[in-house]
Design a protein around this motif. Structure first.
Motif, PDB file in Angstrom:
ATOM      1  N   GLY A   3       0.694  -1.366   0.106  1.00 32.58           N
ATOM      2  CA  GLY A   3      -0.107   0.103  -0.062  1.00 32.58           C
ATOM      3  C   GLY A   3       0.761   1.345  -0.062  1.00 32.58           C
TER       4      GLY A   3
ATOM      5  N   LEU B 126       3.326   3.674  -1.978  1.00 31.43           N
ATOM      6  CA  LEU B 126       3.790   4.053  -3.295  1.00 31.43           C
ATOM      7  C   LEU B 126       5.165   4.143  -3.357  1.00 31.43           C
ATOM      8  CD1 LEU B 126       1.053   6.558  -4.436  1.00 31.43           C
ATOM      9  CD2 LEU B 126       0.990   4.312  -5.390  1.00 31.43           C
TER      10      LEU B 126
ATOM     11  N   GLU C  19      -7.713   3.196  -3.729  1.00 31.12           N
ATOM     12  CA  GLU C  19      -8.109   2.741  -2.659  1.00 31.12           C
ATOM     13  C   GLU C  19      -9.249   1.871  -2.546  1.00 31.12           C
ATOM     14  OE1 GLU C  19      -9.469   6.635  -0.795  1.00 31.12           O
ATOM     15  OE2 GLU C  19      -7.478   7.351  -1.062  1.00 31.12           O
TER      16      GLU C  19
ATOM     17  N   LEU D 192      -2.842   5.707  -6.358  1.00 26.60           N
ATOM     18  CA  LEU D 192      -3.268   4.686  -5.407  1.00 26.60           C
ATOM     19  C   LEU D 192      -4.745   4.358  -5.729  1.00 26.60           C
ATOM     20  CD1 LEU D 192      -2.328   2.685  -3.118  1.00 26.60           C
ATOM     21  CD2 LEU D 192      -2.931   4.271  -1.490  1.00 26.60           C
TER      22      LEU D 192
ATOM     23  N   TYR E 278      -2.759  -0.386  -8.929  1.00 26.38           N
ATOM     24  CA  TYR E 278      -2.797   1.052  -8.885  1.00 26.38           C
ATOM     25  C   TYR E 278      -3.704   1.197 -10.165  1.00 26.38           C
ATOM     26  CZ  TYR E 278       0.992   0.914  -5.744  1.00 26.38           C
ATOM     27  OH  TYR E 278       1.660   0.685  -4.747  1.00 26.38           O
TER      28      TYR E 278
END
Length: 248
Positions: A153, A155, A202, A200, A210
């Protein structure tokens, strides 16, 4: 790690039979030595009179010394390792800097160990490793490689484990090499030089995938600094291009 759908469908009765204790032999197995011996490498090399140092090695497309091969592989991007068709761990590209922090840590004393010995016996590590090995051994559904992203999670940490099926000149399974790399430095450079950026997702369940830019016309699927800048200032008149070279 995130697992491909085709790999999830493998028959457990088959892949769990993978011999991670390397009890068998292959045509290149050095026999008569304890695979757990921390000095296995030195003893095995002596037993087979292996080339070393400035000895030349003729490859299918080159001629290098053992030293040159070692230097090149130490400088290769990412962490490489090789396990033969008998599930024996035989090699990794040891970092030139002994203090370098590895994503998949290996030490010289492990060379010669079985797959069972180099993997931690926790949770489903061994069964999942057997699944990957068996899938590549039998060329499951025509796949000769497996990509395993490590979900964080974050980046700024894009760790990928890549497993590739190795075959001999006759197409027979000869083992697997693994490549481990944090892709972030490469992606960071790419983004800085092209003006693109990662976004990202979510909604992703693993935290490792991504999503593309919501702009359906975006060719690369990534938002760019250039687009943002264009929105902040009025468009300038188009230059006269009648006498200039054609655009790329």
């Amino acid at each position: 790690m995130a697992e491909p759908e085709w790999l999830k469908k493998m028959n457990a009765d088959e892949y769990l039979q993978e011999d991670f204790d390397a009890k068998g032999t292959s045509r290149y197995t050095v026999t008569g030595l304890d695979k757990k011996d921390p000095n296995w490498l030195a003893k095995a090399a002596k037993k087979v009179n292996a080339a070393e140092g400035d000895d030349y090695v003729k490859l299918d497309s080159g001629l290098l010394t053992v030293n040159q091969i070692n230097w090149m592989l130490r400088s290769t991007i990412g962490e490489l390792s090789f396990v033969d068709d008998n599930n024996q761990f035989l090699w990794y590209n040891r970092p030139a800097d002994p203090k370098a922090k590895m994503k998949a840590k290996r030490v010289p004393e492990q060379v010669g160990n079985t797959m069972s010995d180099v993997h931690p016996h926790v949770a489903d590590v061994i069964p999942e490793a057997k699944k990957v090995v068996h899938a590549l051994r039998v060329n499951q559904d025509g796949h000769d490689d497996v990509y395993m992203p490590v979900p964080t999670g974050n980046l700024k940490e894009l760790v990928l484990h890549y497993y590739k099926r190795v075959i001999d000149d006759q197409g027979n399974y000869a083992g697997i090499y693994e490549w481990v790399q944090d892709l972030y430095p490469l992606v960071k450079y790419f983004c800085e030089t092209t003006g693109q950026k990662l976004v990202l997702d979510e909604d992703a369940t693993t935290g490792a995938t991504y999503k593309r830019n919501s702009d359906p016309d975006a060719a690369s699927g990534a938002s760019t600094k250039a687009e943002a800048a264009a929105e902040e200032k009025p468009a300038e008149p188009e230059p006269d291009t009648t006498s200039s070279a054609s655009e790329n």
